[in-house]
Design an enzyme around this catalytic site. Structure first.
Site, short mmCIF file in Angstrom:
data_model
loop_
_atom_site.label_atom_id
_atom_site.label_comp_id
_atom_site.label_asym_id
_atom_site.label_seq_id
_atom_site.Cartn_x
_atom_site.Cartn_y
_atom_site.Cartn_z
N LYS A 277 3.63 -14.48 9.94
CA LYS A 277 2.77 -14.03 8.84
C LYS A 277 2.85 -12.52 8.68
O LYS A 277 2.66 -11.99 7.57
CB LYS A 277 1.33 -14.51 9.06
CG LYS A 277 0.65 -14.00 10.32
CD LYS A 277 -0.05 -12.67 10.13
CE LYS A 277 -0.59 -12.14 11.44
NZ LYS A 277 -1.24 -10.82 11.31
N THR B 116 -3.80 -11.45 6.12
CA THR B 116 -2.86 -10.35 6.32
C THR B 116 -2.12 -9.96 5.04
O THR B 116 -1.70 -8.82 4.90
CB THR B 116 -1.84 -10.73 7.41
OG1 THR B 116 -2.55 -11.25 8.54
CG2 THR B 116 -1.04 -9.53 7.87
#
Length: 322
Positions: free
Chosen positions: A187, A244
């Protein structure tokens, strides 16, 4: 004097945030930093002003430059960067032996392609390892903001879950250590790409498309390496990806945003997604991991931003589940 209940190795923002949150419950926590000068400042100020300003230390949190002091705890949280895990484990193998070792870093070792728990097991065969991962910012954890994380281990873990959970830090136990770590590692790569997209002015729709296709390739890699696709739909995958890729609190997203604007990123920041992109790109092909491989090429200067965009958009049309 009674030793600590929990030792946190690494006084970056995340390690400090975890140490504060756990000590706020009255648990005896010892936070270790390699830099003696940093430790002296934290002892004097009762705060990590360099890495996590605005988060004072509870009374039950102590700091030390001696790893052996923190390592007397039965549970050790390893909050050093992924690329430093092997060196730490090799240098302090005797002190770490017989403890719960919980990896709190997100990444892939550059030279080997191993995940943090795999590095620990290679250096310390038979060690009880776990990973703590998921959508979280250090300052939120330190300030008691509600946060949910995945605690993944193949060694039971119910007692560990109980030992590390707090009222505001909710931990969900899982067994898929590989999938949980790959979700957390990759990620960061997608977040760099998402930042580049917005920084270059390509728009929110482009970011949404990138996140979706990036999520698909994370699932493919997790399954290929022995993880479970289902794991990626939880906190350690989808949850962490959303946070994120959508907040400028994320160092990886900010790094990409800076690159997309044509500016020079802060070289002092540890950006885990950079090394992860290079490590995965060295082992996987661009057809399987197009976003990751393109991020690696972009970071190396092998392609320009315009070239990266054109190459991704010119890939063959395919079924969405492919």
């Amino acid at each position: 004097m009674t030793g600590p209940d929990i030792g946190v190795l690494g006084a970056g923002a995340f390690g400090t945030g975890l140490a504060i949150a756990l000590a706020q419950t009255g648990r005896r926590v010892t936070l270790w930093a390699r830099d003696a000068a940093q430790v002296a400042r934290m002892q004097a100020e009762r705060e990590n002003t360099a890495r996590l300003p605005g988060a004072p230390f509870p009374d039950s949190l102590t700091v030390t430059a001696e790893l052996a002091e923190a390592a007397t705890a039965p549970i050790l949280l390893l909050a050093v960067p992924t690329q430093q895990v092997r060196r730490l484990a090799e240098a302090h193998a005797a002190a770490l032996a017989g403890r719960w070792l919980v990896a709190c870093c997100k990444g892939v070792e550059l030279d080997t392609g191993l995940l943090p728990t795999q590095v620990l097991q290679a250096v310390l065969p038979g060690a009880r390892v776990a990973v703590l991962t998921g959508p979280s910012f250090a300052i939120d954890i330190a300030r008691g903001k509600p946060t949910a994380l995945t605690l993944a281990t193949a060694h039971g873990g119910a007692e560990l879950q109980e030992a590390l959970a707090t009222h505001n830090l909710r931990l969900y136990l899982a067994e898929d250590v590989i999938g949980a770590q790959l979700g957390g590692a990759l990620k960061n790569v997608v977040a760099i790409a998402a930042g580049v997209v917005l920084g270059a002015g390509l728009g929110e729709s482009a970011r949404a498309a990138l996140m979706t296709r990036g999520f698909a390739e994370i699932g493919r890699l997790a399954q290929a390496r022995g993880g479970q696709r289902e794991t990626l739909f939880g906190l350690s995958g989808f949850g962490d990806l959303v946070l994120t890729c959508t907040s400028e609190k994320s160092r990886n997203f900010r790094h990409g945003l800076t690159l997309g604007r044509g500016e020079v990123p802060d070289a002092a920041q540890t950006i885990e997604g950079v090394m992860t992109a290079h490590a995965i790109a060295a082992q996987e092909d661009a057809d399987t991991m197009p976003v990751t491989c393109m991020v690696s090429a972009l970071l190396k200067g092998a392609v320009s931003l315009d070239e990266a965009k054109d190459l991704l958009l010119s890939r063959p049309l395919r079924h969405e589940r492919g």
